[in-house]
Scaffold this active site. Structure first.
Site, PDB file in Angstrom:
ATOM      1  N   ARG A 121       0.820  -1.229   0.000  1.00  0.00           N
ATOM      2  CA  ARG A 121       0.000   0.000   0.000  1.00  0.00           C
ATOM      3  C   ARG A 121       0.849   1.273   0.000  1.00  0.00           C
ATOM      4  O   ARG A 121       0.496   2.272   0.641  1.00  0.00           O
ATOM      5  CB  ARG A 121      -0.969   0.018   1.201  1.00  0.00           C
ATOM      6  N   SER A 161     -11.560  -1.527   2.985  1.00  0.00           N
ATOM      7  CA  SER A 161     -10.950  -1.837   4.286  1.00  0.00           C
ATOM      8  C   SER A 161     -10.453  -0.542   4.900  1.00  0.00           C
ATOM      9  O   SER A 161      -9.703   0.192   4.255  1.00  0.00           O
ATOM     10  CB  SER A 161      -9.756  -2.773   4.107  1.00  0.00           C
ATOM     11  N   GLU A 216      -5.884   2.780   6.201  1.00  0.00           N
ATOM     12  CA  GLU A 216      -5.541   2.646   4.779  1.00  0.00           C
ATOM     13  C   GLU A 216      -6.201   3.804   4.017  1.00  0.00           C
ATOM     14  O   GLU A 216      -5.689   4.300   3.025  1.00  0.00           O
ATOM     15  CB  GLU A 216      -6.077   1.299   4.267  1.00  0.00           C
TER      16      GLU A 216
HETATM   17  C1  LIG Z   1     -16.000  -1.348  -1.781  1.00  0.00           C
HETATM   18  C2  LIG Z   1     -14.528  -1.042  -1.864  1.00  0.00           C
HETATM   19  C3  LIG Z   1     -13.618  -2.072  -2.048  1.00  0.00           C
HETATM   20  C4  LIG Z   1     -12.253  -1.801  -2.125  1.00  0.00           C
HETATM   21  N1  LIG Z   1     -11.391  -2.839  -2.307  1.00  0.00           N
HETATM   22  C5  LIG Z   1     -10.068  -2.591  -2.370  1.00  0.00           C
HETATM   23  C6  LIG Z   1      -9.143  -3.672  -2.547  1.00  0.00           C
HETATM   24  O1  LIG Z   1      -9.514  -4.830  -2.673  1.00  0.00           O
HETATM   25  N2  LIG Z   1      -7.822  -3.374  -2.586  1.00  0.00           N
HETATM   26  C7  LIG Z   1      -7.363  -2.087  -2.470  1.00  0.00           C
HETATM   27  O2  LIG Z   1      -6.142  -1.891  -2.528  1.00  0.00           O
HETATM   28  N3  LIG Z   1      -8.213  -1.057  -2.304  1.00  0.00           N
HETATM   29  C8  LIG Z   1      -9.543  -1.268  -2.256  1.00  0.00           C
HETATM   30  N4  LIG Z   1     -10.415  -0.225  -2.083  1.00  0.00           N
HETATM   31  C9  LIG Z   1      -9.891   1.142  -1.917  1.00  0.00           C
HETATM   32  C10 LIG Z   1      -9.787   1.961  -3.225  1.00  0.00           C
HETATM   33  O3  LIG Z   1     -10.733   1.544  -4.183  1.00  0.00           O
HETATM   34  C11 LIG Z   1      -8.399   1.886  -3.827  1.00  0.00           C
HETATM   35  O4  LIG Z   1      -7.446   2.362  -2.916  1.00  0.00           O
HETATM   36  C12 LIG Z   1      -8.287   2.727  -5.108  1.00  0.00           C
HETATM   37  O5  LIG Z   1      -7.051   2.446  -5.697  1.00  0.00           O
HETATM   38  C13 LIG Z   1      -8.395   4.230  -4.847  1.00  0.00           C
HETATM   39  O6  LIG Z   1      -8.505   4.890  -6.099  1.00  0.00           O
HETATM   40  P1  LIG Z   1      -9.339   6.239  -6.230  1.00  0.00           P
HETATM   41  O7  LIG Z   1      -9.239   6.712  -7.627  1.00  0.00           O
HETATM   42  O8  LIG Z   1     -10.704   6.065  -5.712  1.00  0.00           O
HETATM   43  O9  LIG Z   1      -8.508   7.179  -5.267  1.00  0.00           O
HETATM   44  P2  LIG Z   1      -9.103   8.368  -4.377  1.00  0.00           P
HETATM   45  O10 LIG Z   1      -9.908   7.799  -3.279  1.00  0.00           O
HETATM   46  O11 LIG Z   1      -9.732   9.386  -5.235  1.00  0.00           O
HETATM   47  O12 LIG Z   1      -7.760   8.951  -3.779  1.00  0.00           O
HETATM   48  C14 LIG Z   1      -7.033   8.217  -2.820  1.00  0.00           C
HETATM   49  C15 LIG Z   1      -5.701   8.934  -2.601  1.00  0.00           C
HETATM   50  O13 LIG Z   1      -4.976   8.899  -3.813  1.00  0.00           O
HETATM   51  C16 LIG Z   1      -4.665  10.235  -4.244  1.00  0.00           C
HETATM   52  N5  LIG Z   1      -4.722  10.187  -5.702  1.00  0.00           N
HETATM   53  C17 LIG Z   1      -5.775   9.822  -6.481  1.00  0.00           C
HETATM   54  N6  LIG Z   1      -5.413   9.849  -7.774  1.00  0.00           N
HETATM   55  C18 LIG Z   1      -4.114  10.237  -7.805  1.00  0.00           C
HETATM   56  C19 LIG Z   1      -3.168  10.457  -8.850  1.00  0.00           C
HETATM   57  N7  LIG Z   1      -3.488  10.306 -10.132  1.00  0.00           N
HETATM   58  N8  LIG Z   1      -1.908  10.831  -8.506  1.00  0.00           N
HETATM   59  C20 LIG Z   1      -1.556  11.009  -7.216  1.00  0.00           C
HETATM   60  N9  LIG Z   1      -2.415  10.842  -6.190  1.00  0.00           N
HETATM   61  C21 LIG Z   1      -3.671  10.451  -6.486  1.00  0.00           C
HETATM   62  C22 LIG Z   1      -5.698  11.129  -3.597  1.00  0.00           C
HETATM   63  O14 LIG Z   1      -5.190  12.429  -3.412  1.00  0.00           O
HETATM   64  C23 LIG Z   1      -5.896  10.413  -2.268  1.00  0.00           C
HETATM   65  O15 LIG Z   1      -4.867  10.766  -1.393  1.00  0.00           O
HETATM   66  C24 LIG Z   1     -11.789  -0.465  -2.013  1.00  0.00           C
HETATM   67  C25 LIG Z   1     -12.712   0.575  -1.833  1.00  0.00           C
HETATM   68  C26 LIG Z   1     -14.068   0.291  -1.769  1.00  0.00           C
HETATM   69  C27 LIG Z   1     -15.044   1.424  -1.595  1.00  0.00           C
END
Ligand SMILES: Cc1cc2nc3c(=O)[nH]c(=O)nc-3n(C[C@H](O)[C@H](O)[C@H](O)COP(=O)(O)OP(=O)(O)OC[C@H]3O[C@@H](n4cnc5c(N)ncnc54)[C@H](O)[C@@H]3O)c2cc1C
EC number: 1.3.1.98
Length: 280
Positions: free
Chosen positions: A155, A205, A276
């Site tokens: 992570r 999570s 996380e």
């Molecule tokens: C139902 C559910 C299930 C999930 N299952 C998993 C799983 O199995 N495994 C897992 O690892 N995660 C899981 N997640 C968490 C999440 O989906 C992941 O961490 C995902 O990669 C986040 O992407 P996002 O675009 O939504 O990021 P955001 O939530 O929009 O941003 C998260 C962080 O990343 C930063 N960020 C976003 N885009 C960029 C970019 N292009 N450059 C630099 N920084 C950036 C943001 O500033 C913030 O700090 C889950 C979430 C949910 C709701």
């Protein structure tokens, strides 16, 4: 020009459905617009799909969304994608072309940029396994980093450590049978539906796994905390590693609940949990 919105509720842009207004919410449609927005607002919060963020009830000043960076292309077994494309979309498109490598990540609801930032992973796979290079912005200039420079670990990545913006990434996939890829993805989605509370808003999570043989959800369940709630923030009754929003949870409710869980886990298991989820 960037699309811009004023007093945009972040609850509409986060999977937790929590968060007050962004005084200014920008959606650049190109890398040039993105860099221009970052130069104008260096303290802005970056947002992908908002699936790993807890936004504050009082809101924030400026948010820049990556969702306008939405192009991708395949070149043989390489997939080159802008940061704002949804990982699930890339999984489906890869499967259609019989390209394997992303199946186990199917169902992670965020963007590829968000996935690379936090080295998203599931069921033993992580995005780091397939990333070849990343184009990013380090606050001053654009750079292309090869996989050996990405400092991926559980992570974590160089982008998270240094607060760099992921703009584009190249993934190396493997030629396979489209049906086999699709079938693996279906199995993964079935598993997610069976084990995760996907019917309620959450950010996945809530806590990181502190070490490889400590299962946070199981530990919280052993403490009898399934269903425990503060306000409308609840430890999921389906998967104790998830905090869910029962309807009108606030960020304060979620933080209070997470702190209670953290203290109890530390007291009973002598393990310190870290979120996380990115708490803004
Ligand atoms: C139902 C559910 C299930 C999930 N299952 C998993 C799983 O199995 N495994 C897992 O690892 N995660 C899981 N997640 C968490 C999440 O989906 C992941 O961490 C995902 O990669 C986040 O992407 P996002 O675009 O939504 O990021 P955001 O939530 O929009 O941003 C998260 C962080 O990343 C930063 N960020 C976003 N885009 C960029 C970019 N292009 N450059 C630099 N920084 C950036 C943001 O500033 C913030 O700090 C889950 C979430 C949910 C709701």
């Amino acid at each position: 020009m960037c699309r811009q919105f004023f007093d945009e509720p972040l609850s509409l842009h986060t999977s937790f459905r929590i968060g007050g207004p962004a005084r200014l919410f920008l959606v650049p449609k190109s890398v040039e617009q993105m860099l221009c927005a970052l130069k104008l607002y260096p303290g802005a919060k970056l947002l992908g799909k908002g699936t790993n963020v807890l936004a504050p009830d009082e809101g924030v000043d400026v948010v820049i969304s990556t969702l306008g960076l939405s192009n991708f292309l395949f070149d043989g077994d390489l997939l080159i994608s802008d940061a704002g494309v949804l990982l699930s979309k890339l999984c489906v498109e890869s499967a259609e072309r019989g390209l394997s490598g992303l199946e186990l990540l199917y169902g992670i609801p965020g963007t590829i940029g968000g996935a690379i930032l936090m080295n998203a992973g599931a069921y033993g796979a992580q995005i780091a396994d397939v990333v070849e290079w990343v184009e990013c912005f380090d606050g001053e200039q654009m750079r292309i980093l090869h996989r050996s420079q990405l400092e991926f670990s559980y992570r974590d990545s160089v982008f998270k450590k240094r607060n760099w913006l992921v703009l584009r990434a190249c993934l190396r996939l493997t030629k396979s049978d489209p049906e086999a890829v699709r079938s693996k993805m279906e199995k993964i989605m079935k598993k997610r539906l069976e084990t995760q509370p996907l019917d309620l808003p959450s950010a996945g999570s809530f806590f990181k796994r502190p070490h490889s043989n400590f299962y946070v959800g199981k530990a919280i369940e052993q403490l009898g905390l399934k269903g425990f709630r503060i306000g409308d923030a609840q430890i999921s009754t389906k998967h104790a590693g998830f905090i869910v929003n029962l309807g009108s949870a606030t960020a304060k409710d979620v933080i209070a609940l997470a702190q209670t869980v953290k203290q109890l886990v530390e007291k009973h298991f002598n393990v310190v949990l870290e979120p996380e989820v990115d708490i803004w």
